[in-house]
Design an enzyme around this catalytic site. Structure first.
Site, PDB file in Angstrom:
ATOM      1  N   HIS A 179       0.834  -1.202   0.000  1.00 15.42           N
ATOM      2  CA  HIS A 179       0.000   0.000   0.000  1.00 15.42           C
ATOM      3  C   HIS A 179       0.870   1.255   0.000  1.00 15.42           C
ATOM      4  O   HIS A 179       1.286   1.736   1.054  1.00 15.42           O
ATOM      5  CB  HIS A 179      -0.920  -0.022   1.231  1.00 15.42           C
ATOM      6  CG  HIS A 179      -1.931   1.090   1.248  1.00 15.42           C
ATOM      7  ND1 HIS A 179      -3.167   0.946   1.826  1.00 15.42           N
ATOM      8  CD2 HIS A 179      -1.904   2.355   0.769  1.00 15.42           C
ATOM      9  CE1 HIS A 179      -3.855   2.069   1.697  1.00 15.42           C
ATOM     10  NE2 HIS A 179      -3.102   2.949   1.068  1.00 15.42           N
ATOM     11  N   LEU A 208       2.463   6.420  -5.239  1.00 19.01           N
ATOM     12  CA  LEU A 208       3.629   6.908  -5.985  1.00 19.01           C
ATOM     13  C   LEU A 208       3.296   8.162  -6.794  1.00 19.01           C
ATOM     14  O   LEU A 208       4.179   8.783  -7.380  1.00 19.01           O
ATOM     15  CB  LEU A 208       4.205   5.808  -6.883  1.00 19.01           C
ATOM     16  CG  LEU A 208       4.730   4.566  -6.146  1.00 19.01           C
ATOM     17  CD1 LEU A 208       5.302   3.555  -7.136  1.00 19.01           C
ATOM     18  CD2 LEU A 208       5.779   4.918  -5.095  1.00 19.01           C
ATOM     19  N   HIS A 235     -10.668   1.169   1.667  1.00 25.61           N
ATOM     20  CA  HIS A 235     -10.447   2.233   2.644  1.00 25.61           C
ATOM     21  C   HIS A 235     -11.777   2.329   3.388  1.00 25.61           C
ATOM     22  O   HIS A 235     -12.671   3.053   2.991  1.00 25.61           O
ATOM     23  CB  HIS A 235     -10.117   3.524   1.884  1.00 25.61           C
ATOM     24  CG  HIS A 235      -9.938   4.730   2.737  1.00 25.61           C
ATOM     25  ND1 HIS A 235      -8.869   5.577   2.612  1.00 25.61           N
ATOM     26  CD2 HIS A 235     -10.695   5.252   3.722  1.00 25.61           C
ATOM     27  CE1 HIS A 235      -8.981   6.568   3.485  1.00 25.61           C
ATOM     28  NE2 HIS A 235     -10.088   6.393   4.170  1.00 25.61           N
ATOM     29  N   HIS A 246      -5.256   0.017   6.243  1.00 27.37           N
ATOM     30  CA  HIS A 246      -4.894   0.846   7.405  1.00 27.37           C
ATOM     31  C   HIS A 246      -5.907   0.841   8.567  1.00 27.37           C
ATOM     32  O   HIS A 246      -6.521   1.868   8.877  1.00 27.37           O
ATOM     33  CB  HIS A 246      -4.594   2.279   6.979  1.00 27.37           C
ATOM     34  CG  HIS A 246      -5.514   2.853   5.907  1.00 27.37           C
ATOM     35  ND1 HIS A 246      -6.874   2.853   6.025  1.00 27.37           N
ATOM     36  CD2 HIS A 246      -5.225   3.444   4.716  1.00 27.37           C
ATOM     37  CE1 HIS A 246      -7.394   3.427   4.943  1.00 27.37           C
ATOM     38  NE2 HIS A 246      -6.412   3.780   4.146  1.00 27.37           N
ATOM     39  N   ASP A 289       1.383   2.786   3.735  1.00 30.74           N
ATOM     40  CA  ASP A 289       0.475   3.833   3.243  1.00 30.74           C
ATOM     41  C   ASP A 289       1.300   5.104   2.959  1.00 30.74           C
ATOM     42  O   ASP A 289       0.869   6.225   3.262  1.00 30.74           O
ATOM     43  CB  ASP A 289      -0.655   4.111   4.243  1.00 30.74           C
ATOM     44  CG  ASP A 289      -1.742   5.015   3.661  1.00 30.74           C
ATOM     45  OD1 ASP A 289      -1.710   5.289   2.443  1.00 30.74           O
ATOM     46  OD2 ASP A 289      -2.612   5.462   4.434  1.00 30.74           O
TER      47      ASP A 289
HETATM   48  C1  NCD Z   1      -3.863   9.048   1.282  1.00 25.86           C
HETATM   49  C2  NCD Z   1      -3.226   9.862   0.176  1.00 25.86           C
HETATM   50  O1  NCD Z   1      -2.631  10.902   0.466  1.00 25.86           O
HETATM   51  O2  NCD Z   1      -3.323   9.451  -0.999  1.00 25.86           O
HETATM   52  N1  NCD Z   1      -3.740   9.735   2.532  1.00 25.86           N
HETATM   53  C3  NCD Z   1      -3.835   9.195   3.760  1.00 25.86           C
HETATM   54  O3  NCD Z   1      -3.870   9.952   4.736  1.00 25.86           O
HETATM   55  N2  NCD Z   1      -3.886   7.896   3.947  1.00 25.86           N
HETATM   56  C4  NCD Z   1      -5.251   8.809   0.869  1.00 25.86           C
HETATM   57  C5  NCD Z   1      -6.157   8.367   1.952  1.00 25.86           C
HETATM   58  O4  NCD Z   1      -6.208   7.156   2.220  1.00 25.86           O
HETATM   59  O5  NCD Z   1      -6.828   9.235   2.504  1.00 25.86           O
END
Ligand code: NCD
Length: 437
Positions: free
Chosen positions: A61, A64, A180, A233, A306
């Protein structure tokens, strides 16, 4: 023919139940032999005496940001960040611009990765077109073009019937929907955990039920369809209970936890630091402790960073206005080793498993193992070393992390992908030096 010998390291591979001083012999990017005191002539010999040798780390996860978010990260810079962090494989989320919801998008990421990446990059495709939650994408076609899973990450799959259909179709392909899991109405304008800290700071809160109610829905839909839902997450104690119970009932549910949810609580936002704004939000100590237990007992299958890069300009705003997310690829190994193994939450072998073979199993990836015949994706770690997290050491294009300025024990020494050194002693190998076999 090219050969490499990694000598005298402590080889630790939970997938093969290996832990001992062993040599690894690699021929043409594939693990050819593993044993004590191997006598072999090799083009390149790496002396790993006193070092830990593990399967290359896997992160299922990451963001990029390419295409469309190149100011935050590119496949090139993200792959450097990953290589420096000991990761040999990452799976990237489709919340790019445009969204990865077509064969063209998936092919684009794979083509850029083939050109620019030091490590293996697998695209995750969107569940719904444009991640708008209305119309599901062409799952079979996307798989054919190399997607390894489906997700609308950044947003939940809101419509329960769309989620049910998505699970029904992907069950036939034996691929997971990575959700999510949050109920948007309960997230609302929330930017922090609904608790005392948010109340004190005057910030809108996100209640735990935003996650738990959604996880319960996803589990019921997986049970109904036989599909595989992967919960991204996880942040709450109650979600862990729901997942544990579902697993006991034989429902196909897997789950990941991030280093930041394992280490931090909502206290990290007390200074209004936007670096600690993340979705789902950092919660209370009782949640953090339950996540640790659940990771230890296997309710949570794996650790995923993440990795969510954002620029300084975007983060240098009032807390509520900052985009959620923090980076993690560069230093997550050290954070986890220092804090999880150091505090006795996980054994070293458990930590390695949750960053190698367990994430590989979630997405049916071939990595995470040093078994003979596998691609030689290998990470060499100095457990006596230290990792400094500074703007100078971070290889990601962004530096949004609340761990900036901190120091943790252990250090990624060398990262090897398909038998080629892509990172060693603080330096990424130049791309030109790595021809893709
Ligand atoms: C993620 C992102 O920035 O792409 N940010 C995060 O806080 N996990 C997207 C998301 O899951 O909100």
């Amino acid at each position: 023919m090219s050969t490499m010998l990694i000598k005298n390291g402590r080889v630790l591979d939970p997938s093969e139940n290996l832990d001992g001083e062993l040599d690894l012999y690699i021929v043409d990017g594939v693990i050819s032999d593993i044993g004590k005191g191997l006598e072999a002539n090799a083009d390149e010999t790496i002396d790993a005496t006193g070092k830990l040798v593990v399967p290359g780390l896997i992160d299922i996860h990451v963001h990029l940001r390419e295409p469309g978010g190149e100011a935050k990260e590119t496949i090139k810079t993200g792959s450097r960040s990953a290589a420096a962090g000991g990761f040999t494989t990452v799976c990237c989320m489709p919340n790019t611009n445009p969204v990865l919801d077509s064969a063209t998008g998936v092919n684009y990421v794979r083509a850029v990765a083939a050109r620019d990446s030091l490590i293996n990059v697998h695209p995750i495709a969107a569940v719904t077109k444009g991640q708008l939650g209305k119309e599901i994408t062409e799952f079979g076609d996307l798989r054919f073009h190399g997607a390894v899973a489906f997700s609308d990450d950044g947003m939940p799959v809101y419509d329960a019937e769309i989620m049910r259909l998505a699970l029904e179709y992907t069950a036939m392909l034996n691929m997971p929907i990575m959700n999510h899991s949050e109920i948007p109405e309960l997230v609302g304008e929330g930017v922090a955990h609904h608790g005392r800290v948010a109340m004190k700071l005057g910030l809108r809160g996100v209640p735990r039920a935003a996650e738990t109610a959604s996880v319960a829905r996803d589990i019921e839909l997986a049970a109904e369809t036989g599909g595989h839902v992967h919960i991204c997450h996880v942040s709450t104690a109650r979600a862990c209970e729901l997942i544990a119970e579902a697993k006991q009932r034989g429902i196909r549910v897997t789950a990941e936890v991030t280093p930041h949810h394992l280490l931090l609580t909502d206290q990290a936002i007390e200074t209004f630091s936007t670096m600690a704004r993340v979705a789902p939000p950092l919660r209370g100590a009782e949640d953090r402790d339950a996540l640790r237990q659940a990771l230890r007992n296997g309710t949570l299958d794996c650790i995923a960073t993440d990795h969510a890069p954002h620029t300084d300009i975007e983060k240098n705003v009032p807390f509520q206005e900052a985009p959620p997310g923090m980076i993690g690829l560069d230093f997550s190994w050290a954070l986890m080793y220092h804090e999880m193994v150091g505090a006795g939450v996980l054994t070293l072998s458990e930590l390695v498993a949750r960053m190698t073979i367990e994430p590989a199993k979630v997405l049916n990836l071939s990595g995470g193992s040093l078994a003979k015949g596998r691609n030689a994706d290998v990470t060499i770690i100095d457990l006596e070393g230290t990792t400094q997290i500074t703007r100078e050491t971070i290889k990601s294009k962004s530096c949004n992390t609340p761990f900036l300025g901190k120091q943790y024990s252990s250090k990624i020494e060398t990262t090897i992908v398909k038998g080629r050194v892509v990172y060693s002693n603080g330096q990424c190998t130049k791309l030109e030096a790595i021809s893709h076999p």
